[in-house]
Write a protein that holds these residues in place. Structure first.
Motif, PDB file in Angstrom:
ATOM      1  N   LEU A 137       0.833  -1.187   0.000  1.00 26.54           N
ATOM      2  CA  LEU A 137       0.000   0.000   0.000  1.00 26.54           C
ATOM      3  C   LEU A 137       0.874   1.245   0.000  1.00 26.54           C
ATOM      4  O   LEU A 137       2.112   1.148   0.067  1.00 26.54           O
ATOM      5  N   GLU A 173      -3.422   5.759   2.303  1.00 27.87           N
ATOM      6  CA  GLU A 173      -4.475   4.811   1.986  1.00 27.87           C
ATOM      7  C   GLU A 173      -5.141   4.274   3.242  1.00 27.87           C
ATOM      8  O   GLU A 173      -4.551   4.260   4.330  1.00 27.87           O
ATOM      9  N   ARG A 174      -6.345   3.780   3.072  1.00 29.51           N
ATOM     10  CA  ARG A 174      -7.087   3.109   4.139  1.00 29.51           C
ATOM     11  C   ARG A 174      -6.888   1.617   3.973  1.00 29.51           C
ATOM     12  O   ARG A 174      -6.883   1.107   2.849  1.00 29.51           O
ATOM     13  N   SER A 184      -5.858   6.043   7.587  1.00 27.00           N
ATOM     14  CA  SER A 184      -4.974   6.716   6.649  1.00 27.00           C
ATOM     15  C   SER A 184      -3.530   6.372   7.031  1.00 27.00           C
ATOM     16  O   SER A 184      -3.048   6.840   8.065  1.00 27.00           O
TER      17      SER A 184
END
Lengths: 106, 120
Positions: free
Chosen positions: A13, A17-18, A77
């Motif tokens: 990731l 990002e979540r 996040s």
């Protein structure tokens, strides 16, 4: 003993990002599930206990949910310091057991 | 500030013995159960043993009969006596504070870990 299966094994990731990590138990652990973060060369650090309670000093971007046999850890996040291995652990049934871990990588 | 500092690790031959220590500070040591958790190289976490605040002990099946956990509340120190060591015991050993006097298996604070290597 209760087997905890974490998925996926690895996630790639980017910061911001979540992410949602999964932990599935071989039988119900009620709500007695915790999450730990471990960085290379360091000890595990308690993040979440009893499914959804943040441990002392843990940022609000970390949250936990679930019940019975299915649980999730969400990081709303990603910060650069969040890239690590995450373990779930149950204490509902003796012996306490850990999942095999999910590695978050950039 | 809670601090847990392990010592006593190292290289030991198969069949040998080793004694780990964990020095605790920053909390009322005598009021809490204490655990040992280990991690084989590149592997996950495995609970090993726990000692209650008053000295009762419990063990994982993998170490029962070979490991002995104890504590000295006057010295705020936890111990793990390991006998009949095999290659499968090679791991980083962590001491971890529990959430109560009796085991809750709520591992809220951990030491930095100490490496035990079993090899000839």
């Amino acid at each position: 003993e209760i087997v905890l299966t974490q998925s996926p094994a690895t996630l790639s990731l980017s910061p911001g990002e979540r992410v949602t990590l999964s932990c599935r138990a071989s039988q119900s652990v009620i709500s007695s599930l915790a999450w730990f973060q471990q960085k290379p060369g360091q000890a595990p650090r308690l993040l979440i206990y009893e499914t959804s309670n943040r441990a002392t000093g843990i940022p609000a971007r970390f949250s936990g949910s679930g019940s019975g046999a299915d649980f999730t850890l969400t990081i709303s996040s990603l910060e650069p310091e969040d890239f690590a291995v995450y373990y779930c652990q149950q204490r509902s049934t003796w012996p306490p057991t850990f999942g095999q871990g999910t590695k978050l990588e950039i | 500030e809670v601090q847990l500092v392990e010592s006593g690790g190292g290289l030991v031959q198969p069949g040998g013995s080793l004694r780990l220590s964990c020095a605790a500070s920053g909390f009322t040591f005598s009021s809490y159960a204490m655990n040992w958790v280990r991690q084989a190289p590149g592997k996950g976490l495995e609970w090993v043993s726990v000692v209650t605040s008053d000295g009762s002990s419990f063990y994982a099946d993998s170490v029962k009969g070979r490991f002995t956990v104890s504590r000295d509340n006057s010295k705020n120190t936890l111990f793990l006596e390991m006998n009949s060591l095999g290659a499968e015991d090679t791991a980083v050993y962590y001491c971890a504070k529990d959430g109560g006097a009796w085991p809750k298996y709520h591992f809220d604070y951990w030491g930095q870990g100490i490496l035990v290597t079993v090899s000839s």
